[in-house]
Design a protein around this motif. Structure first.
Motif, mmCIF file in Angstrom:
data_model
loop_
_atom_site.group_PDB
_atom_site.id
_atom_site.type_symbol
_atom_site.label_atom_id
_atom_site.label_comp_id
_atom_site.label_asym_id
_atom_site.label_seq_id
_atom_site.Cartn_x
_atom_site.Cartn_y
_atom_site.Cartn_z
ATOM 1 N N GLY A 1 0.692 -1.365 -0.034
ATOM 2 C CA GLY A 1 -0.062 -0.006 0.051
ATOM 3 C C GLY A 1 0.798 1.392 -0.116
ATOM 4 O O GLY A 1 2.039 1.154 -0.129
ATOM 5 N N PHE A 2 0.372 2.297 0.317
ATOM 6 C CA PHE A 2 0.691 3.593 0.331
ATOM 7 C C PHE A 2 0.186 4.505 1.182
ATOM 8 O O PHE A 2 -0.831 4.457 1.758
ATOM 9 N N SER A 3 0.808 5.616 1.574
ATOM 10 C CA SER A 3 0.196 6.749 2.290
ATOM 11 C C SER A 3 0.231 7.933 1.501
ATOM 12 O O SER A 3 0.976 8.265 0.377
ATOM 13 N N ALA A 4 -0.801 8.692 1.344
ATOM 14 C CA ALA A 4 -0.848 9.857 0.321
ATOM 15 C C ALA A 4 -1.734 10.816 1.392
ATOM 16 O O ALA A 4 -2.802 10.733 2.019
ATOM 17 N N ARG A 5 -1.529 12.037 0.917
ATOM 18 C CA ARG A 5 -2.291 13.360 1.337
ATOM 19 C C ARG A 5 -3.485 13.900 0.253
ATOM 20 O O ARG A 5 -2.876 14.210 -0.780
ATOM 21 N N VAL A 6 -4.662 13.575 0.498
ATOM 22 C CA VAL A 6 -5.641 13.914 -0.208
ATOM 23 C C VAL A 6 -6.791 14.552 0.123
ATOM 24 O O VAL A 6 -7.138 14.553 1.262
#
Length: 120
Positions: A81-86
């Motif tokens: 997975g990944f982390s993202a700022r949205v």
């Protein structure tokens, strides 16, 4: 079908700008961006983790540039997975991607104590 009356035409003229203002206000109040953890299906063979995650995020956000700006970290060892700022609307688009299994808000947890059975 009856032709429109003067009152219905007047009502339409009054409400159309209001509908546009409501749509603009909804877009403006999308909300501030926040960081989320996105858990996805396993990376296909022959594809790098970063390429796979950017592809999922690009499909949701509409461009690779937006995806590169949003992504914070890629996870590949224990989870995929990944982390993202949205923003909230971007988050909804991410959730609709078929490879996405789960999305959680990012959180920092703190231990209440560092003393466990005499071990610190």
């Amino acid at each position: 079908m009856k032709p429109p009356t003067a009152a219905s035409v007047h009502l339409l003229i009054v409400l159309l700008p209001l509908a546009g203002a409501v749509a603009m206000a909804a877009a403006a109040t999308d909300g501030p961006p926040a960081t989320y953890l996105v858990f996805v299906d396993p990376t296909p063979p022959g594809v790098t983790c970063m390429t796979y995650h950017l592809g999922i995020l690009s499909a949701a956000l509409g461009s690779e540039e937006k995806a590169k700006a949003a992504i914070i970290y890629n996870y590949k060892n224990v989870i995929n997975g990944f982390s993202a700022r949205v923003t909230p609307s971007e988050l909804e688009a991410i959730k609709k991607q078929p490879q996405v299994n789960r999305v959680l808000p990012s959180a920092t947890l703190h231990l209440m104590s560092s003393n466990f059975d005499g071990v610190s």
